[in-house]
Write an enzyme that holds these catalytic residues in place. Sequence first.
Site, PDB file in Angstrom:
ATOM      1  N   GLU A  90      39.518  41.940  51.633  1.00  0.00           N
ATOM      2  CA  GLU A  90      39.761  43.289  51.115  1.00  0.00           C
ATOM      3  C   GLU A  90      38.505  44.011  50.657  1.00  0.00           C
ATOM      4  OE1 GLU A  90      42.492  42.295  47.825  1.00  0.00           O
ATOM      5  OE2 GLU A  90      40.957  43.032  46.449  1.00  0.00           O
TER       6      GLU A  90
ATOM      7  N   HIS B  61      45.512  46.698  46.379  1.00  0.00           N
ATOM      8  CA  HIS B  61      45.152  46.163  45.062  1.00  0.00           C
ATOM      9  C   HIS B  61      45.397  47.194  43.950  1.00  0.00           C
ATOM     10  CE1 HIS B  61      42.845  42.471  43.576  1.00  0.00           C
ATOM     11  NE2 HIS B  61      43.516  42.986  42.559  1.00  0.00           N
TER      12      HIS B  61
ATOM     13  N   ARG C  73      45.830  37.016  44.726  1.00  0.00           N
ATOM     14  CA  ARG C  73      44.543  37.108  45.413  1.00  0.00           C
ATOM     15  C   ARG C  73      44.773  36.853  46.898  1.00  0.00           C
ATOM     16  NH1 ARG C  73      43.003  39.467  41.715  1.00  0.00           N
ATOM     17  NH2 ARG C  73      41.261  39.068  40.293  1.00  0.00           N
TER      18      ARG C  73
ATOM     19  N   ASP D 212      49.659  42.914  47.871  1.00  0.00           N
ATOM     20  CA  ASP D 212      48.778  43.888  47.212  1.00  0.00           C
ATOM     21  C   ASP D 212      47.321  43.476  47.380  1.00  0.00           C
ATOM     22  OD1 ASP D 212      48.413  46.185  45.460  1.00  0.00           O
ATOM     23  OD2 ASP D 212      47.839  44.761  43.888  1.00  0.00           O
TER      24      ASP D 212
HETATM   25  P1  NAD Z   1      47.370  33.457  33.730  1.00  0.00           P
HETATM   26  O1  NAD Z   1      46.096  32.708  33.549  1.00  0.00           O
HETATM   27  O2  NAD Z   1      48.104  33.931  32.522  1.00  0.00           O
HETATM   28  O3  NAD Z   1      48.394  32.584  34.601  1.00  0.00           O
HETATM   29  C1  NAD Z   1      48.015  31.872  35.742  1.00  0.00           C
HETATM   30  C2  NAD Z   1      48.940  30.665  35.849  1.00  0.00           C
HETATM   31  O4  NAD Z   1      48.630  29.982  37.059  1.00  0.00           O
HETATM   32  C3  NAD Z   1      48.761  29.665  34.700  1.00  0.00           C
HETATM   33  O5  NAD Z   1      50.005  29.365  34.115  1.00  0.00           O
HETATM   34  C4  NAD Z   1      48.143  28.465  35.384  1.00  0.00           C
HETATM   35  O6  NAD Z   1      48.528  27.222  34.795  1.00  0.00           O
HETATM   36  C5  NAD Z   1      48.708  28.610  36.782  1.00  0.00           C
HETATM   37  N1  NAD Z   1      47.984  27.805  37.759  1.00  0.00           N
HETATM   38  C6  NAD Z   1      46.693  27.380  37.751  1.00  0.00           C
HETATM   39  N2  NAD Z   1      46.447  26.598  38.816  1.00  0.00           N
HETATM   40  C7  NAD Z   1      47.606  26.541  39.506  1.00  0.00           C
HETATM   41  C8  NAD Z   1      47.990  25.881  40.696  1.00  0.00           C
HETATM   42  N3  NAD Z   1      47.129  25.116  41.372  1.00  0.00           N
HETATM   43  N4  NAD Z   1      49.255  26.012  41.124  1.00  0.00           N
HETATM   44  C9  NAD Z   1      50.151  26.762  40.434  1.00  0.00           C
HETATM   45  N5  NAD Z   1      49.855  27.400  39.281  1.00  0.00           N
HETATM   46  C10 NAD Z   1      48.585  27.294  38.841  1.00  0.00           C
HETATM   47  O7  NAD Z   1      47.011  34.660  34.693  1.00  0.00           O
HETATM   48  P2  NAD Z   1      47.841  36.004  34.898  1.00  0.00           P
HETATM   49  O8  NAD Z   1      47.339  37.044  33.957  1.00  0.00           O
HETATM   50  O9  NAD Z   1      49.273  35.696  34.944  1.00  0.00           O
HETATM   51  O10 NAD Z   1      47.311  36.434  36.351  1.00  0.00           O
HETATM   52  C11 NAD Z   1      47.650  35.693  37.501  1.00  0.00           C
HETATM   53  C12 NAD Z   1      46.802  36.175  38.666  1.00  0.00           C
HETATM   54  O11 NAD Z   1      47.173  37.503  39.008  1.00  0.00           O
HETATM   55  C13 NAD Z   1      45.297  36.292  38.370  1.00  0.00           C
HETATM   56  O12 NAD Z   1      44.641  35.057  38.558  1.00  0.00           O
HETATM   57  C14 NAD Z   1      44.839  37.314  39.357  1.00  0.00           C
HETATM   58  O13 NAD Z   1      44.421  36.658  40.543  1.00  0.00           O
HETATM   59  C15 NAD Z   1      46.083  38.123  39.673  1.00  0.00           C
HETATM   60  N6  NAD Z   1      45.998  39.530  39.233  1.00  0.00           N
HETATM   61  C16 NAD Z   1      46.194  40.499  40.157  1.00  0.00           C
HETATM   62  C17 NAD Z   1      46.151  41.830  39.776  1.00  0.00           C
HETATM   63  C18 NAD Z   1      46.395  42.949  40.761  1.00  0.00           C
HETATM   64  O14 NAD Z   1      46.144  44.106  40.442  1.00  0.00           O
HETATM   65  N7  NAD Z   1      46.895  42.661  41.951  1.00  0.00           N
HETATM   66  C19 NAD Z   1      45.894  42.157  38.445  1.00  0.00           C
HETATM   67  C20 NAD Z   1      45.724  41.125  37.518  1.00  0.00           C
HETATM   68  C21 NAD Z   1      45.778  39.811  37.917  1.00  0.00           C
END
Ligand code: NAD
Length: 331
Positions: free
Chosen positions: A265, A297, A236, A260
Site C-alpha cells: 500500500e 487505510h 495490516r 482496508d
Molecule cells: P492491541 O495491541 O490492543 O491488540 C492486538 C492483539 O493481537 C493483542 O491482544 C495481542 O495479544 C494479539 N496478538 C499478538 N500476536 C498475535 C498472534 N500471533 N495471533 C493472534 N493474536 C495476536 O492492538 P489494537 O489497538 O487492537 O490494534 C490491532 C491492529 O490493528 C494493530 O496492530 C494495527 O495493525 C491495526 N490498526 C489498523 C488501523 C487502520 O486504520 N486500519 C488503525 C489502528 C490499528
Amino acid sequence: MKVAVFSTKPYDQVSFEQANGPHGHDFTFLEARLTPSTVSLAHEAEAEAVCVFINDEVNRKVLEKLAKLGIRLVALRCAGFNNVDLAAAKELGITVVRVPAYSPYAVAEHAVGLILMLNRRLYRAYNRVRDDNFALNGLLGFDLHGKTVGIVGTGKIGQCFAQIMKGFGCRLLAYDVYPNQACIDLGVSYVDLPDLFAQSDVISLHCPLLPATYHLINDETIQHMKPGVMLINTSRGALMDTKAVIEGIKSGQIGYLGTDVYEEEEDLFFEDLSGTIIQDDTFQLLQSFSNVVITAHQAFFTQEALGNIADTTLSNISTFAKGEPCPNEVK
Ligand code: NAD
C-alpha cells in the site's frame, strides 16, 4: 521541540495545530514520506525530532542518517510500529514513541461497515438506484444473526469488534496468544486458529503484523476455511498473502473480501492517483472482483481519532523534551 512531520496531509496539520497550544512545539509539515532520500528534509527543517506515520520507512539506513543529524526522537502518530527497525533505533540511541490507542471504535466500526457493505452489496445498490435501476437481482445477502464470526486478535480493536458483532446476534470465536477476559465475559469462545478458520462464516483480522503473523492468510489456511467465507482485514496488508487471496477468490473459496489495507500500500494509499496509470497489477486484479471492497487505510479516520492522535503525539514529544520517561515508548 522542532519537529519535522513527514507524510503530512491537511487534516494532520489542522489537528496538530489545534492540539499544540499547551505544548508550543515548532512543526515543519512535509508532504514527503520519510525514506533514505528524504531524510535531508529533516536537516533543512533543523528538526530535533521526526514525526512519522504508517508508511514512512524507519529502517536502519534512515535511522543512521537521522542519528547523524542529531535526531534522538521518532514519534509515530499511529499504533503499529512494524515499519521501524527497533534494534537499530536502540543501538543508535534514538527513542521511539507511539500512540497505542486513539479510537479502537473507529477501526472496529469500519470493519463492521465493510461486512455490511459486502453482505448487502451496498456499493452496487447505491449505484443502481442512482441509475434508476431498482432491480434486486444480484443483491441477495444473508442474516448476520446466528452466523459465526472469528476474530483473530482480541486486543482493544478486536474487543470493540466483538461487542458490536454480539449486538448482531452472532456466535463469536476468537484466537489470540493472550485471551482477553473481557471478551470471555462477553461470551467469546477462544479456539485454535485452525478451528476458527474451519468454523467461521466471517473472519476479521485484528492482530498486529509480526514475523509470527506475516501471511497468516495463505494458500494453506485458505483451504481450511468454510467455502464462501467472508474475510475482513483492517489490520495490516501483509497479514494476507495477496496472491493466495486472489486464487481463493477465483476458486470461490473466499466469497467476500473487505480490506482496508494492502501489502504494497505504501506506493498507493493516501495519494490521489486518479490521473495516473496504476502499475501494480496485483492490486488492479484484486479490485476488479465484484465481491471485493477495498478502502485505502481509512479505518482510523474519525474526528475523535485524529484529535486523540494529535494529543498523545504532542504529549509524547513534550515528555521526551522534559527528559521524563514516556509511557508510550516502544522498546
Ligand atoms: P492491541 O495491541 O490492543 O491488540 C492486538 C492483539 O493481537 C493483542 O491482544 C495481542 O495479544 C494479539 N496478538 C499478538 N500476536 C498475535 C498472534 N500471533 N495471533 C493472534 N493474536 C495476536 O492492538 P489494537 O489497538 O487492537 O490494534 C490491532 C491492529 O490493528 C494493530 O496492530 C494495527 O495493525 C491495526 N490498526 C489498523 C488501523 C487502520 O486504520 N486500519 C488503525 C489502528 C490499528
